[in-house]
Design an enzyme around this catalytic site. Sequence first.
Site, PDB file in Angstrom:
ATOM      1  CE1 TYR A 148      41.599  38.804  33.951  1.00  0.00           C
ATOM      2  CE2 TYR A 148      40.555  36.717  33.401  1.00  0.00           C
ATOM      3  CZ  TYR A 148      41.345  37.784  33.043  1.00  0.00           C
ATOM      4  OH  TYR A 148      41.863  37.839  31.786  1.00  0.00           O
ATOM      5  CE  LYS A 190      44.988  37.577  33.416  1.00  0.00           C
ATOM      6  NZ  LYS A 190      44.872  36.389  32.558  1.00  0.00           N
ATOM      7  CE  LYS A 192      42.110  40.495  30.316  1.00  0.00           C
ATOM      8  NZ  LYS A 192      42.891  39.569  29.446  1.00  0.00           N
ATOM      9  CG  ASP A 220      46.484  39.582  30.151  1.00  0.00           C
ATOM     10  OD1 ASP A 220      47.210  39.901  29.189  1.00  0.00           O
ATOM     11  OD2 ASP A 220      45.429  38.933  30.025  1.00  0.00           O
ATOM     12  CG  ASN A 268      44.955  32.697  26.191  1.00  0.00           C
ATOM     13  OD1 ASN A 268      44.908  31.515  25.926  1.00  0.00           O
ATOM     14  ND2 ASN A 268      43.958  33.518  25.902  1.00  0.00           N
ATOM     15  CG  HIS A 319      42.658  32.219  28.610  1.00  0.00           C
ATOM     16  ND1 HIS A 319      41.585  31.897  27.801  1.00  0.00           N
ATOM     17  CD2 HIS A 319      42.724  33.574  28.601  1.00  0.00           C
ATOM     18  CE1 HIS A 319      41.048  33.000  27.315  1.00  0.00           C
ATOM     19  NE2 HIS A 319      41.706  34.028  27.792  1.00  0.00           N
ATOM     20  CB  SER A 320      39.245  32.383  32.727  1.00  0.00           C
ATOM     21  OG  SER A 320      37.869  32.675  32.875  1.00  0.00           O
ATOM     22  CG  ASN A 321      36.568  34.816  26.973  1.00  0.00           C
ATOM     23  OD1 ASN A 321      35.853  35.718  27.384  1.00  0.00           O
ATOM     24  ND2 ASN A 321      37.204  34.878  25.813  1.00  0.00           N
ATOM     25  CG  HIS A 348      36.056  35.934  32.980  1.00  0.00           C
ATOM     26  ND1 HIS A 348      37.258  35.417  32.584  1.00  0.00           N
ATOM     27  CD2 HIS A 348      35.944  37.145  32.363  1.00  0.00           C
ATOM     28  CE1 HIS A 348      37.856  36.273  31.756  1.00  0.00           C
ATOM     29  NE2 HIS A 348      37.088  37.330  31.620  1.00  0.00           N
TER      30      HIS A 348
END
Length: 421
Positions: A148, A190, A192, A220, A268, A319-321, A348
């Site tokens: 990420y 990916k 951001k 994204d 997401n 998805h991740s946070n 993450h």
Amino acid sequence: MSRSRINRVVVTPVAFADPPLLNVVGVHQPWALRAIVELHTDSGLLGLGETYADEMHLARLGAVAAALPGQDPYDLNGLRRLVTDVLGRETGGAGASFGGMLDVSSAVDTVLSPFEVACLDIVGRECGRPVSDLLGGAVRDRVPFSGYLFYKWAGHPGHPDDEWGAALDPDGVVAQAERMVAGWGFGSLKLKGGVLHPDEECAAIEALRAAYPDLPLRLDPNGAWTPETSVSVASRLAGVVEYLEDPTPGIEGMAYVAARTDVPLATNMCVIAFEHLAPAVAADAVQIVLSDHHLWGGLRRSALLGGITETFGMGLSMHSNSHLGVSLAAMVQLAAATPNLTYACDTHYPWKSQDVIAPGVLSFSDGAVGVPTGPGLGVDLDRDQLGVLHEQYLTCGVRRREDTVYMRSIEPSFTPNTARW
């Protein structure tokens, strides 16, 4: 033989250092917040869950925690009824918002999730089986993740530069990717976006493609582009990206783009609850749904989502946070038992430098995490580290995620970039 009953619930908010990662609504604060949920039973078992930790969410967790003693951890339908009833009394069934980008009309699923995960952890520990077996059985013994990448400053203003350094142009993004691939072995990447002009972000993706000709790439921007710009970017990056994630806001906007490109669209943002699925399918707005058990109501409902996406021929990823090891363990157990989760999951995890779980169970090798085969989630708390991170929560001063507020403290004229370009 009588079943175990929950007799004590502990919810511990924690904080851990977070780099200045840039996004469409601002920048990550110096501290990320999470809550660790412990369900203790009268037979001495312990189940773990992890979730968000903003103030309103903690209040809802506390209200449910007070009502849980006496609950059967096997009765997950009863758990959902309990959460629904408690939140109906406490909040009138109000919705919830997380990070300025994710809004749901009901808080039930986000509050339910950590308690459901902890109950499954208890059941797995009691019967001596991993949670993946409770979800139908593992179809893979390793779960691949995607590196990420973020645009970021060298460090938080007023603080020393962090070990990652700045990434504000294609060279910086490629350098960050090199560290991700070398350190964790990721087999996909990916970025951001939603931070810079689309041309600059396309240039970064093209630089990644030149550096890594064979790795799947994703971009994204969190809805930073208009539908027309999204179509233009899709045309430029056709054959370069594996998919575009939420290039433009909303089901209607995504459907406009999907009708004009063959590049798959993932989301997401416009599909984050079951009520969003029917209109998204009817409009053919998205081709890949990013599941998230924290939002969708836990592991069983996320497995249900997997079945629905398979029925309609949609792809599935995760998805991740910003998260810690309890969440990673739950993600891995879920991914192991989801046959049609064929895209590498987001995480993450490399961005954090502390954890609350005992080391030695979860580790990245060639970009994947081996599925724990021990009972339950397969991880245990490191009580000393839990205490350290809780003390950090008490002293850090952060009580909710506010990327825009923090960015405006540095750049007063900043406005979120949603549909800006």
